[in-house]
Design a protein around this motif. Structure first.
Motif, PDB file in Angstrom:
ATOM      1  N   TRP A   1      -1.683  14.411 -40.650  1.00  0.00           N
ATOM      2  CA  TRP A   1      -2.067  14.065 -39.284  1.00  0.00           C
ATOM      3  C   TRP A   1      -3.055  12.918 -39.273  1.00  0.00           C
ATOM      4  O   TRP A   1      -4.001  12.899 -40.063  1.00  0.00           O
ATOM      5  N   GLN A   2      -2.832  11.977 -38.359  1.00  0.00           N
ATOM      6  CA  GLN A   2      -3.858  10.978 -38.114  1.00  0.00           C
ATOM      7  C   GLN A   2      -4.428  11.214 -36.727  1.00  0.00           C
ATOM      8  O   GLN A   2      -3.784  11.794 -35.856  1.00  0.00           O
ATOM      9  N   CYS A   3      -5.632  10.761 -36.564  1.00  0.00           N
ATOM     10  CA  CYS A   3      -6.405  11.078 -35.376  1.00  0.00           C
ATOM     11  C   CYS A   3      -7.210   9.831 -35.061  1.00  0.00           C
ATOM     12  O   CYS A   3      -8.274   9.613 -35.622  1.00  0.00           O
ATOM     13  N   ASP A   4      -6.649   8.955 -34.215  1.00  0.00           N
ATOM     14  CA  ASP A   4      -7.191   7.610 -34.027  1.00  0.00           C
ATOM     15  C   ASP A   4      -7.701   7.392 -32.608  1.00  0.00           C
ATOM     16  O   ASP A   4      -7.124   7.920 -31.654  1.00  0.00           O
ATOM     17  N   ALA A   5      -8.744   6.585 -32.482  1.00  0.00           N
ATOM     18  CA  ALA A   5      -9.128   6.039 -31.175  1.00  0.00           C
ATOM     19  C   ALA A   5      -9.251   4.534 -31.333  1.00  0.00           C
ATOM     20  O   ALA A   5      -9.840   4.063 -32.312  1.00  0.00           O
ATOM     21  N   ASP A   6      -8.652   3.796 -30.412  1.00  0.00           N
ATOM     22  CA  ASP A   6      -8.729   2.334 -30.453  1.00  0.00           C
ATOM     23  C   ASP A   6      -8.983   1.788 -29.054  1.00  0.00           C
ATOM     24  O   ASP A   6      -8.580   2.387 -28.065  1.00  0.00           O
ATOM     25  N   VAL A   7      -9.634   0.627 -29.033  1.00  0.00           N
ATOM     26  CA  VAL A   7      -9.783  -0.125 -27.789  1.00  0.00           C
ATOM     27  C   VAL A   7      -9.015  -1.420 -27.954  1.00  0.00           C
ATOM     28  O   VAL A   7      -9.253  -2.153 -28.913  1.00  0.00           O
ATOM     29  N   ALA A   8      -8.099  -1.680 -27.036  1.00  0.00           N
ATOM     30  CA  ALA A   8      -7.361  -2.944 -27.074  1.00  0.00           C
ATOM     31  C   ALA A   8      -7.853  -3.830 -25.949  1.00  0.00           C
ATOM     32  O   ALA A   8      -8.011  -3.372 -24.820  1.00  0.00           O
ATOM     33  N   GLY A   9      -8.105  -5.085 -26.269  1.00  0.00           N
ATOM     34  CA  GLY A   9      -8.458  -6.041 -25.218  1.00  0.00           C
ATOM     35  C   GLY A   9      -9.937  -6.178 -24.941  1.00  0.00           C
ATOM     36  O   GLY A   9     -10.327  -6.499 -23.822  1.00  0.00           O
ATOM     37  N   SER A  10     -10.771  -5.948 -25.938  1.00  0.00           N
ATOM     38  CA  SER A  10     -12.206  -6.138 -25.736  1.00  0.00           C
ATOM     39  C   SER A  10     -12.862  -6.629 -27.016  1.00  0.00           C
ATOM     40  O   SER A  10     -12.610  -6.092 -28.089  1.00  0.00           O
ATOM     41  N   THR A  11     -13.710  -7.660 -26.887  1.00  0.00           N
ATOM     42  CA  THR A  11     -14.459  -8.130 -28.051  1.00  0.00           C
ATOM     43  C   THR A  11     -15.889  -7.600 -28.038  1.00  0.00           C
ATOM     44  O   THR A  11     -16.668  -7.901 -28.945  1.00  0.00           O
ATOM     45  N   SER A  12     -16.228  -6.806 -27.018  1.00  0.00           N
ATOM     46  CA  SER A  12     -17.615  -6.337 -26.893  1.00  0.00           C
ATOM     47  C   SER A  12     -18.024  -5.468 -28.076  1.00  0.00           C
ATOM     48  O   SER A  12     -17.310  -4.548 -28.477  1.00  0.00           O
ATOM     49  N   LEU A  13     -19.184  -5.748 -28.614  1.00  0.00           N
ATOM     50  CA  LEU A  13     -19.700  -4.955 -29.740  1.00  0.00           C
ATOM     51  C   LEU A  13     -20.157  -3.569 -29.286  1.00  0.00           C
ATOM     52  O   LEU A  13     -20.429  -2.693 -30.113  1.00  0.00           O
ATOM     53  N   MET A  14     -20.255  -3.369 -27.972  1.00  0.00           N
ATOM     54  CA  MET A  14     -20.594  -2.020 -27.483  1.00  0.00           C
ATOM     55  C   MET A  14     -19.520  -1.018 -27.914  1.00  0.00           C
ATOM     56  O   MET A  14     -19.803   0.165 -28.067  1.00  0.00           O
ATOM     57  N   ASN A  15     -18.294  -1.483 -28.097  1.00  0.00           N
ATOM     58  CA  ASN A  15     -17.245  -0.585 -28.599  1.00  0.00           C
ATOM     59  C   ASN A  15     -17.631  -0.010 -29.965  1.00  0.00           C
ATOM     60  O   ASN A  15     -17.439   1.178 -30.217  1.00  0.00           O
ATOM     61  N   GLU A  16     -18.156  -0.869 -30.828  1.00  0.00           N
ATOM     62  CA  GLU A  16     -18.571  -0.401 -32.147  1.00  0.00           C
ATOM     63  C   GLU A  16     -19.711   0.621 -32.023  1.00  0.00           C
ATOM     64  O   GLU A  16     -19.732   1.632 -32.718  1.00  0.00           O
ATOM     65  N   VAL A  17     -20.651   0.304 -31.111  1.00  0.00           N
ATOM     66  CA  VAL A  17     -21.774   1.228 -30.907  1.00  0.00           C
ATOM     67  C   VAL A  17     -21.247   2.588 -30.454  1.00  0.00           C
ATOM     68  O   VAL A  17     -21.670   3.640 -30.935  1.00  0.00           O
TER      69      VAL A  17
END
Lengths: 448, 448
Positions: A147-163
């Motif tokens: 099983w894989q268990c992924d979360a991704d954000v497409a369409g954003s360069t904001s570093l807040m995603n990493e945070v």
């Protein structure tokens, strides 16, 4: 009659295992939802051309292909033969196989985003929890279906995603009781700057691949490998300096800035890392680790790795990173992405070893009614309990009482009810204590 | 670059669809759990010999086979060729393919019970909710990947299991809001008695297959078909009498008793049906339907079918029955079984048509914080809300306010928070009403 068996590298999950796995998966899904991610599911099969060529030559070999149906129909014979010849000569052929099983969740996600680009609300934050299949040689901890268990954000360069991803890792591991877990972070931009410093970005792959092995083979072997790839002693000294940067997060940033801060990519990567570290705040075990490389080549920015608590010999229990171009392979440009993944099978093993699954996880049925023959009153009462949300069952037949108790014990049912002569007796089979009660008292019980 | 696409007959499930599907699946799973059933999951792949020959010739053709890996490795060439020749001549061959995709959940369950027979606690009550794959020609409402949702009891002949299944159907359909659904019940034993009455049990399959079409082709065509199979006018008159038994459940039992009550199987089947009807109690739309046959041949006792509310042209949304021999195919004798299944895709369509999904099902994120640039206070507050279980997100970048609101609207986020000058403004974007509040008030809000 041959004895039935399972294909190599696959597993049945019995009730207890399913419950424990769902405990992990539900915890992760709930945190994803708390952070605004939405569920996506894609089919197990993808068109062969969607998958081929996306995972490198080694990956291509591990893709499970599906045979076209109707091949042994006489009218398809010629078609099948051509297809077979093509596939034997290394070409894949639609005559013969045109579908394959999902190999990861990232390519199907990219395919989905490319196909639905004009309809989606960007940034598109999706999570996906599904099995994938790889024809790897099975071994301990490595399966052909996992099983894989992924979360991704497409369409954003904001570093807040990493945070946010750092906080997601922390929330999940804290909820699961994995005290002592560690998060490591680096940036591919810093690695790219290092390559440039050493003489050119063409070296990036060699350097990344070698550094990726540092944990396993040690610094000496890494420099040996790099020297074998043609790097000069001067270049190798720079890499050694890089790999031995030490101190707390702030001093490490300083050390790296001295080494690669004059390269544009290096300065950008380091300030991104600094931003993420400063926004994360205290209390989260986030460590800058310049030796973190991550093998996959599509990462272009921040990279992550989550490590199991040090007392467990397990290594990575999650990872991820930023990639500039999610959907380019499918003809849609300018969709950057960033994502993380949880290693569910390994997290399961770590939790077993740490013994941190909740105790009541394997209570399914809460109360069993003894079967003393045809008694409508028992069934009526059981239905009332079920209406209150109490998981209940009636033993299926009027068998010996011992046999009935044995079934309840084996199924870890905590309460057994017997009725007769107008009285209701409830036995807690963990303590052996029997309580006589009225119907109303039974209906008010919580059965925990 | 070719445009990406999905394999025929497969589907992506976007966020809204996943939520609606999960609403159905969770409802069913919760009811299964209330009735003491436990979860089981089996791998997508089974060994070819586990599946082949279990679903009839037509079924065999619809099984998706997986190509062995490494076939185009030169050292496997000869092996692959032999395998290919075998498969073309109608034999399946392990050189070439030795695995296939799950075709239903019953055979994997039987395989699991046979493999784990000595460890299981009987009666073993399991539920299983997983996709299956069939190489059927795709058409409206028929997919190549679809979900089955089964509950079965292995190792019990008690008719209370059937009574419980009736209650499970009722609990699920009631919770889902499918008012007007109908449950039909019959017994294969009664059909067997009818065959015997007509001249011999050898006729059972012909009779069952013909009766199964009654809904679609009508009585005249059914008798025509039976006559074509060689049944005499006298035999056909008996079948016509059987198919036109009318009245309420009690009168139907009487009618059938007159016709086949003198046959041992008939008497047994009718008294089983009578038992189930009497135990079920009033309030559940359970109808005796002697025209119910169900195509699958492995049923030997009670059979069920659930029908969508009459105003929806959909037909069966579930079915099941009793089979004497679950695991005999895998070398383990004397394990009777009984089970039911829910047609998830059809239930989904019926619920869409009846418009009975809860309104709030598509609320994912409950509150979005506007992004007005770097503001640690916003992030701190959002983390506090998330800790309270409120699904929250911060718009990813400091873009125009319009753009940020548009994102919230498209994602059906009901509340948007803006912060500035020490004040907190919460806008309900469904009503447009803005409320100014303190931090504490925000943290106490429920966001529904």
């Amino acid at each position: 009659m041959s004895k039935p068996s399972l294909p190599q590298g696959t597993r049945d999950f019995g009730p207890e295992t399913v419950r424990k796995r769902n405990y992990i998966l539900d915890t992760i899904k709930n945190v994803f939802e708390l952070y605004g991610f939405q569920p996506l599911e894609t089919p197990a099969m993808e068109n062969l051309e969607t998958l081929m060529g996306k995972y490198g030559d080694e990956g291509d070999k591990l893709i499970f292909k599906i045979l076209n149906n109707g091949l042994n129909d006489p009218k398809n014979l010629e078609k099948a033969k051509i297809g077979f010849d093509n596939i034997l000569s290394g070409k894949s052929d639609r005559n013969f196989t045109e579908r394959a099983l999902r190999y990861d969740l990232t390519i199907p996600f990219a395919r989905y985003v490319a196909m639905n680009h004009s309809l989606l609300n960007f940034p598109f934050k999706r999570y996906q929890v599904q099995p994938v299949w790889r024809a790897d040689r099975p071994q301990k901890g490595r399966y052909r279906e996992f099983w894989q268990c992924d979360a991704d954000v497409a369409g954003s360069t904001s570093l807040m995603n990493e945070v946010e991803f750092v906080h997601i890792y922390d929330a999940v591991f804290t909820k699961l009781g994995l005290k002592g877990y560690e998060l490591r972070i680096n940036s591919r931009m810093v690695l790219a700057a290092l390559a440039e410093k050493c003489g050119g970005t063409a070296l990036l792959t060699d350097i990344t691949v070698a550094i990726d092995k540092l944990d396993k083979i040690g610094l000496d072997k890494v420099t040996e490998e790099l020297s074998g790839k043609g790097l000069t002693p001067e270049q190798i000294i720079i890499i050694e300096k890089y790999l031995t940067i030490e101190g707390d997060n702030a001093s490490k940033i300083e050390g790296a800035r001295k080494l690669v801060g004059d390269i544009d990519q290096g300065a950008k990567g380091l300030s991104a890392l600094q931003f993420i570290l400063s926004k994360t705040g205290p209390g989260i075990p986030l460590h800058l680790d310049f030796t973190l490389a991550r093998g996959l080549n599509y990462y272009t920015g921040t990279i992550f790795e989550a490590k199991a608590p040090a007392e467990i010999k397990m290594g990575s229990i999650g990872g991820g990173g930023r990639y500039d171009d999610l959907t380019g392979l499918f003809g849609v440009k300018d969709v950057p992405g960033t994502g993380i993944s949880f290693g569910v099978d390994r997290i399961y093993d770590v939790m077993e070893e740490l013994n941190v699954f909740p105790n009541d996880i394997n209570v399914s049925t809460q109360v069993m009614f003894l079967n003393a023959g045809d008694d409508n009153d028992v069934f009526r009462l059981m239905q009332l309990l079920r209406r209150e949300g109490i998981r209940s069952e009636l033993f299926h037949e009027n068998q010996k009482i011992d046999r009935q108790y044995k079934y309840a014990e084996k199924k870890s049912i905590p309460f057994v009810v017997s009725m007769g002569n107008g009285s209701i007796q409830v036995k807690d089979i963990r303590t052996g204590i029997v309580t006589v009660m009225s119907e109303q008292e039974l209906l008010n019980m919580r059965f925990v």
